[in-house]
Scaffold this active site. Structure first.
Site, PDB file in Angstrom:
ATOM      1  N   GLU A 119       0.866  -1.181   0.000  1.00 44.73           N
ATOM      2  CA  GLU A 119       0.000   0.000   0.000  1.00 44.73           C
ATOM      3  C   GLU A 119       0.902   1.230   0.000  1.00 44.73           C
ATOM      4  O   GLU A 119       1.942   1.233   0.667  1.00 44.73           O
ATOM      5  CB  GLU A 119      -0.881   0.013   1.263  1.00 44.73           C
ATOM      6  CG  GLU A 119      -1.809  -1.182   1.393  1.00 44.73           C
ATOM      7  CD  GLU A 119      -2.911  -1.184   0.336  1.00 44.73           C
ATOM      8  OE1 GLU A 119      -3.303  -0.092  -0.121  1.00 44.73           O
ATOM      9  OE2 GLU A 119      -3.352  -2.284  -0.052  1.00 44.73           O
ATOM     10  N   PHE A 120       0.486   2.276  -0.717  1.00 47.19           N
ATOM     11  CA  PHE A 120       1.341   3.458  -0.835  1.00 47.19           C
ATOM     12  C   PHE A 120       1.414   4.272   0.467  1.00 47.19           C
ATOM     13  O   PHE A 120       2.229   5.172   0.591  1.00 47.19           O
ATOM     14  CB  PHE A 120       0.874   4.378  -1.961  1.00 47.19           C
ATOM     15  CG  PHE A 120       0.810   3.693  -3.305  1.00 47.19           C
ATOM     16  CD1 PHE A 120       1.729   2.707  -3.651  1.00 47.19           C
ATOM     17  CD2 PHE A 120      -0.172   4.037  -4.229  1.00 47.19           C
ATOM     18  CE1 PHE A 120       1.679   2.070  -4.884  1.00 47.19           C
ATOM     19  CE2 PHE A 120      -0.233   3.412  -5.462  1.00 47.19           C
ATOM     20  CZ  PHE A 120       0.686   2.426  -5.782  1.00 47.19           C
ATOM     21  N   LYS A 179       2.634  15.010 -13.496  1.00 49.05           N
ATOM     22  CA  LYS A 179       1.618  16.026 -13.317  1.00 49.05           C
ATOM     23  C   LYS A 179       0.297  15.354 -12.936  1.00 49.05           C
ATOM     24  O   LYS A 179       0.184  14.151 -13.177  1.00 49.05           O
ATOM     25  CB  LYS A 179       1.483  16.904 -14.557  1.00 49.05           C
ATOM     26  CG  LYS A 179       0.785  16.203 -15.747  1.00 49.05           C
ATOM     27  CD  LYS A 179       0.587  17.145 -16.881  1.00 49.05           C
ATOM     28  CE  LYS A 179      -0.817  17.657 -16.978  1.00 49.05           C
ATOM     29  NZ  LYS A 179      -1.756  16.717 -17.616  1.00 49.05           N
ATOM     30  N   HIS A 209       5.510  15.811 -19.741  1.00 46.58           N
ATOM     31  CA  HIS A 209       5.925  14.913 -20.826  1.00 46.58           C
ATOM     32  C   HIS A 209       6.091  15.631 -22.162  1.00 46.58           C
ATOM     33  O   HIS A 209       6.740  15.118 -23.061  1.00 46.58           O
ATOM     34  CB  HIS A 209       4.983  13.703 -20.935  1.00 46.58           C
ATOM     35  CG  HIS A 209       3.747  13.965 -21.728  1.00 46.58           C
ATOM     36  ND1 HIS A 209       2.598  14.442 -21.176  1.00 46.58           N
ATOM     37  CD2 HIS A 209       3.479  13.830 -23.050  1.00 46.58           C
ATOM     38  CE1 HIS A 209       1.673  14.589 -22.110  1.00 46.58           C
ATOM     39  NE2 HIS A 209       2.185  14.221 -23.264  1.00 46.58           N
ATOM     40  N   LYS A 213       9.327  15.425 -25.840  1.00 51.46           N
ATOM     41  CA  LYS A 213       9.136  15.318 -27.293  1.00 51.46           C
ATOM     42  C   LYS A 213      10.316  15.964 -28.011  1.00 51.46           C
ATOM     43  O   LYS A 213      10.678  17.111 -27.709  1.00 51.46           O
ATOM     44  CB  LYS A 213       7.845  16.046 -27.712  1.00 51.46           C
ATOM     45  CG  LYS A 213       6.567  15.427 -27.158  1.00 51.46           C
ATOM     46  CD  LYS A 213       5.369  16.302 -27.539  1.00 51.46           C
ATOM     47  CE  LYS A 213       4.128  15.933 -26.766  1.00 51.46           C
ATOM     48  NZ  LYS A 213       3.298  14.918 -27.372  1.00 51.46           N
ATOM     49  N   GLU A 247      -7.000  18.382 -29.791  1.00 51.72           N
ATOM     50  CA  GLU A 247      -7.125  16.921 -29.831  1.00 51.72           C
ATOM     51  C   GLU A 247      -8.474  16.529 -30.421  1.00 51.72           C
ATOM     52  O   GLU A 247      -9.462  17.260 -30.244  1.00 51.72           O
ATOM     53  CB  GLU A 247      -7.010  16.341 -28.422  1.00 51.72           C
ATOM     54  CG  GLU A 247      -5.663  16.606 -27.773  1.00 51.72           C
ATOM     55  CD  GLU A 247      -5.547  15.946 -26.408  1.00 51.72           C
ATOM     56  OE1 GLU A 247      -4.973  14.853 -26.350  1.00 51.72           O
ATOM     57  OE2 GLU A 247      -6.051  16.513 -25.426  1.00 51.72           O
ATOM     58  N   ASP A 266      -5.504  20.885 -16.889  1.00 51.27           N
ATOM     59  CA  ASP A 266      -4.882  19.704 -17.491  1.00 51.27           C
ATOM     60  C   ASP A 266      -3.752  20.098 -18.450  1.00 51.27           C
ATOM     61  O   ASP A 266      -2.766  19.373 -18.577  1.00 51.27           O
ATOM     62  CB  ASP A 266      -5.978  18.923 -18.254  1.00 51.27           C
ATOM     63  CG  ASP A 266      -5.523  17.539 -18.701  1.00 51.27           C
ATOM     64  OD1 ASP A 266      -4.716  16.915 -17.982  1.00 51.27           O
ATOM     65  OD2 ASP A 266      -5.990  17.063 -19.757  1.00 51.27           O
ATOM     66  N   HIS A 271       1.720  22.074 -19.868  1.00 53.21           N
ATOM     67  CA  HIS A 271       2.191  21.843 -21.241  1.00 53.21           C
ATOM     68  C   HIS A 271       2.292  23.135 -22.070  1.00 53.21           C
ATOM     69  O   HIS A 271       3.314  23.411 -22.685  1.00 53.21           O
ATOM     70  CB  HIS A 271       1.264  20.874 -21.976  1.00 53.21           C
ATOM     71  CG  HIS A 271       1.132  19.529 -21.300  1.00 53.21           C
ATOM     72  ND1 HIS A 271       2.164  18.921 -20.637  1.00 53.21           N
ATOM     73  CD2 HIS A 271       0.084  18.670 -21.217  1.00 53.21           C
ATOM     74  CE1 HIS A 271       1.752  17.743 -20.174  1.00 53.21           C
ATOM     75  NE2 HIS A 271       0.502  17.582 -20.508  1.00 53.21           N
ATOM     76  N   LYS A 363     -10.528  19.203 -26.270  1.00 50.46           N
ATOM     77  CA  LYS A 363     -10.854  17.833 -26.664  1.00 50.46           C
ATOM     78  C   LYS A 363     -11.926  17.895 -27.740  1.00 50.46           C
ATOM     79  O   LYS A 363     -12.703  18.849 -27.815  1.00 50.46           O
ATOM     80  CB  LYS A 363     -11.421  17.065 -25.458  1.00 50.46           C
ATOM     81  CG  LYS A 363     -10.480  16.999 -24.248  1.00 50.46           C
ATOM     82  CD  LYS A 363      -9.448  15.933 -24.403  1.00 50.46           C
ATOM     83  CE  LYS A 363      -8.617  15.759 -23.155  1.00 50.46           C
ATOM     84  NZ  LYS A 363      -7.343  15.087 -23.406  1.00 50.46           N
TER      85      LYS A 363
HETATM   86  C1  BG6 Z   1      -1.877  14.862 -20.808  1.00 46.86           C
HETATM   87  C2  BG6 Z   1      -3.289  15.256 -20.523  1.00 46.86           C
HETATM   88  O1  BG6 Z   1      -1.008  15.450 -19.885  1.00 46.86           O
HETATM   89  O2  BG6 Z   1      -1.526  15.273 -22.120  1.00 46.86           O
HETATM   90  C3  BG6 Z   1      -4.221  14.631 -21.540  1.00 46.86           C
HETATM   91  O3  BG6 Z   1      -3.652  14.838 -19.215  1.00 46.86           O
HETATM   92  C4  BG6 Z   1      -3.792  14.971 -22.954  1.00 46.86           C
HETATM   93  O4  BG6 Z   1      -5.557  15.056 -21.321  1.00 46.86           O
HETATM   94  C5  BG6 Z   1      -2.312  14.673 -23.149  1.00 46.86           C
HETATM   95  O5  BG6 Z   1      -4.564  14.215 -23.853  1.00 46.86           O
HETATM   96  C6  BG6 Z   1      -1.831  15.198 -24.490  1.00 46.86           C
HETATM   97  O6  BG6 Z   1      -0.532  14.751 -24.709  1.00 46.86           O
HETATM   98  P1  BG6 Z   1      -0.028  14.360 -26.144  1.00 46.86           P
HETATM   99  O7  BG6 Z   1       1.415  14.028 -25.965  1.00 46.86           O
HETATM  100  O8  BG6 Z   1      -0.861  13.193 -26.594  1.00 46.86           O
HETATM  101  O9  BG6 Z   1      -0.259  15.564 -27.011  1.00 46.86           O
END
Ligand code: BG6
Length: 519
Positions: A119-120, A179, A209, A213, A247, A266, A271, A363
Site C-alpha cells: 500500500e502506498f 503532473k 511529458h 518530445k 485533440e 490539465d 504543457h 478535446k
Molecule cells: C496529458 C493530458 O497530460 O496530455 C491529456 O492529461 C492529454 O488530457 C495529453 O490528452 C496530451 O498529450 P499528447 O502528448 O498526446 O499531445
C-alpha cells in the site's frame, strides 16, 4: 573519490545493442515505480525502458521494482507487461524498433523487473522496500511516482521517514513526480513545501511529458542554431504567437479525473506554458540545466496574471464527432467542466511587451494538432499601392510538434504572369524527409536524463509556482466561475474563442488547413 556514478557504465551484453553514437549508458540504478499496475507504467514507462534497452542506453546493473497494492507474482507481472508491450508493438510499429518485439532487448528489461506488493501509505511497504533495496547492488535509486496526485505527499513522506532519500557514498536518490503538480498556486506551494521538507530540490524531477518530445526540444535548436530567426524574435517584428494543442479524442474514460481537472488545469499552466517558455525565453549562455531553467523561469516570472477577459472556456456538445461531454461516463449531466480553454497571455519584459501569446487547447476538436505559430508584422504596403495587390499576407513560422513533425514558413511571392500579383506560399520541412524515424514513446529522454542527473527538461519548484501564480486569478475568479460556452464535437471550438482574437483584429490559424500543400 570515484563513485558508482563515475565508473564507466557497462551495458547490456544480453541485448546485442551498442549504445547510440555520442551516448553512453546511464549509470546503474534501481528504478522503483509506484503505480506499477497503472496505464502509465504499461503504456509508456516499460515501452520507454524497452526502447532504451534496444539502444544500449541502460546499464547491466539496472533493476526495476514495480510497486502496487495487491498481491501478484513477479512472473505474472512480467507476463502482463510482455502482453501489453506485444500489443503496442503490433499497433504502433513506428514508436518501437520493429513491429516484432526485439525479444533480447525486452527480456533484458523483464529479467530485471520484479513486483513488490504494498500500500502506498503503509509504513510496512517502505520498510520492505528498504530491505529489498539493500539487496540490490547499486545504491542509486530513482523513485518514480506514476500514481494519482493524492499519493504524492504520502509517498514522499514515507520515503523520507524510512531514510530512503538519504544520499550516501556518492549514490543518488531521486524522485520523479508526474503532473498534475497541484491544482492551483496554493496547492502547488503546499506540495513543494511538503516534498522539499524530505528531499532537496536537486533530487526532485517534476515531469512534463511535452518536454520529452523531440520536436519540443527542437524549439531551442531552431531558435538558437540559426542566424535567421533570432534577430526577428522580438516585439519589433513579431505581431503575435499562437500555441495550439488540439485533440480529436474526448476524455477517453477519464471522466472522473477530468471532471475535477478540466482542460485549463490539465494543459495550460503545464504543457502550454512550457511551450511558451521555450519560444519566449532569452538565449541561455549554455545548455547547462540551471542556466536553461533560469531563463525559462524569467518568462513565467514576467507573465501578467490572466484576467477573466483573457480566457474563454468551452465544453463539447453533441456534434459531427459524436456525443457531448455530459454524456460521457462519470460526467455529471449538468457538468460545468471545460473541455476547451483559450487564453491571451502577455509577457511583460523588454523583448515581448505588447505581443499577445494566444493559447488554445481542447478535446473533440476538428483536428489533432500541436503547434506553435509565430506571426510576423506585415511590411509597409506603400510599395504596392499602385498595383493590383490589395493586401499582403503576414509571414508565419510554424513549428509543428504533433502529429506532423516539422516546420513551415508562409511568405509571399509574385504570381507568375504579366501583372504584379502577390501569392502567399508555404515552404515546409518534415523531419521524416531528412532523418530516420526514431523509436520513441516520449519518455526515453526523460528517464535517461533523470538517471544521468540532467534536470534541464524537468520543472523547478519556482517555475511551477510562478506558472500557477499567472493562472490563479482565473481559477479563483473574484466574480464567480467563468462561463463555459458550448461547441460542437468535431468543430474548431466555441465562437467566443474566435471573438477573443477578433477583438484584437486577429484570427486563429485554421485547425483544418484546406491549402494544397499542407503537412
Ligand atoms: C496529458 C493530458 O497530460 O496530455 C491529456 O492529461 C492529454 O488530457 C495529453 O490528452 C496530451 O498529450 P499528447 O502528448 O498526446 O499531445
Amino acid at each position: 573519490m570515484p563513485t558508482e556514478h563515475d565508473q564507466p557504465a557497462t551495458h547490456a551484453e544480453g541485448t546485442d545493442a551498442a549504445p547510440l553514437a555520442g551516448k553512453h549508458p546511464a549509470p546503474p540504478c534501481a528504478l522503483v515505480i509506484f503505480g506499477a499496475g497503472g496505464d502509465l507504467t504499461k503504456r509508456l514507462l516499460m515501452p520507454a525502458l524497452y526502447n532504451l534497452s534496444s539502444d544500449g542506453l541502460l546499464d547491466e546493473g539496472m533493476q526495476i521494482v514495480g510497486v502496487n497494492h495487491g498481491a501478484r507474482e513477479t512472473s505474472d507481472f512480467r507476463d502482463e507487461l510482455t502482453q501489453s508491450l506485444r500489443k503496442f508493438a503490433a499497433d504502433r510499429a513506428s514508436t518501437f524498433h520493429t513491429s516484432q518485439l526485439n525479444e533480447k532487448a525486452w527480456n533484458w528489461v523483464v529479467e530485471r523487473t520484479q513486483y513488490f506488493a504494498g500500500e502506498f501509505e503503509s509504513d510496512d511497504t517502505f520498510e520492505g522496500l528498504k530491505q529489498l533495496l539493500s539487496t540490490i547492488k547499486t545504491g542509486n535509486v530513482v523513485f518514480y511516482l506514476a500514481v494519482t496526485a493524492r499519493f504524492f505527499k504520502p509517498i514522499v513522506e514515507h520515503l523520507g521517514r524510512a531514510g530512503l532519500l538519504k544520499e550516501e557514498n556518492g549514490n543518488f536518490r531521486r524522485i520523479v513526480i508526474e503532473k498534475p503538480f497541484g491544482t492551483d498556486l496554493a496547492s502547488a506551494k503546499d506540495l513543494n513545501a511538503h516534498i522539499l521538507s524530505y528531499a532537496n530540490e536537486q533530487q526532485i524531477y517534476r515531469i512534463d511529458h511535452f518536454l520529452g518530445k523531440d520536436t519540443v526540444q527542437s524549439i531551442l535548436a531552431v531558435r538558437f542554431a540559426n542566424a535567421l530567426f533570432e534577430p526577428m524574435w522580438r516585439r519589433e517584428y513579431i505581431d503575435h504567437v499562437q500555441i495550439t494543442a488540439a485533440e480529436t479524442i474526448g476524455v477517453e474514460g477519464r471522466g472522473r479525473f477530468y471532471e475535477q481537472t478540466g482542460a485549463f488545469r490539465d494543459m495550460v499552466p503545464n504543457h502550454l506554458f512550457q511551450l511558451l517558455g521555450m519560444i519566449a525565453m532569452e538565449p541561455p549562455n549554455s545548455f547547462d540545466a540551471e542556466t536553461v531553467r533560469d531563463k525559462k523561469a524569467e518568462v513565467f516570472d514576467a507573465m501578467k496574471p490572466l484576467t477573466a477577459q483573457d480566457v474563454v472556456f468551452g465544453q463539447y456538445e453533441k456534434g459531427p464527432a459524436g456525443p457531448g461531454y455530459r454524456e460521457e461516463p462519470d460526467v455529471a449531466p449538468d457538468s460545468q467542466t471545460e473541455t476547451y480553454a483559450a487564453a491571451r497571455v502577455f509577457i511583460d519584459n523588454w523583448r515581448w511587451a505588447g505581443v499577445p501569446f494566444y493559447l488554445r487547447t481542447g478535446k473533440r476538436l476538428a483536428a489533432r494538432r500541436t503547434e506553435l505559430s509565430v506571426q510576423l508584422k506585415t511590411v509597409p504596403f506603400r510599395l504596392f499601392r499602385d498595383t493590383p495587390v490589395d493586401r499582403l499576407t503576414p509571414n508565419v513560422l510554424t513549428l509543428r510538434i504533433d502529429p506532423a513533425h516539422g516546420t513551415s514558413f508562409d511568405f509571399n511571392v509574385k504570381v507568375p504572369g504579366p501583372v504584379m500579383e502577390i501569392g502567399a506560399v508555404r515552404s515546409s520541412f518534415d523531419y521524416a524527409d531528412f532523418f530516420a524515424e526514431r523509436a520513441n514513446v516520449g519518455y526515453e529522454t526523460l528517464l535517461y536524463d533523470c538517471m544521468l542527473g540532467d534536470e534541464t527538461l524537468f520543472q523547478r519548484a519556482d517555475s511551477i509556482e510562478t506558472a500557477w501564480a499567472a493562472a490563479d486569478p482565473v481559477l479563483h475568479p473574484k466574480d464567480g466561475p467563468l462561463p463555459v460556452h458550448g461547441y460542437a464535437a468535431g468543430s474548431s471550438g466555441p465562437a467566443e474563442a474566435d471573438a477573443l482574437l477578433a477583438a484584437d483584429g486577429r484570427a486563429w490559424r485554421p485547425l483544418v488547413d484546406t491549402r494544397k500543400k499542407e503537412d
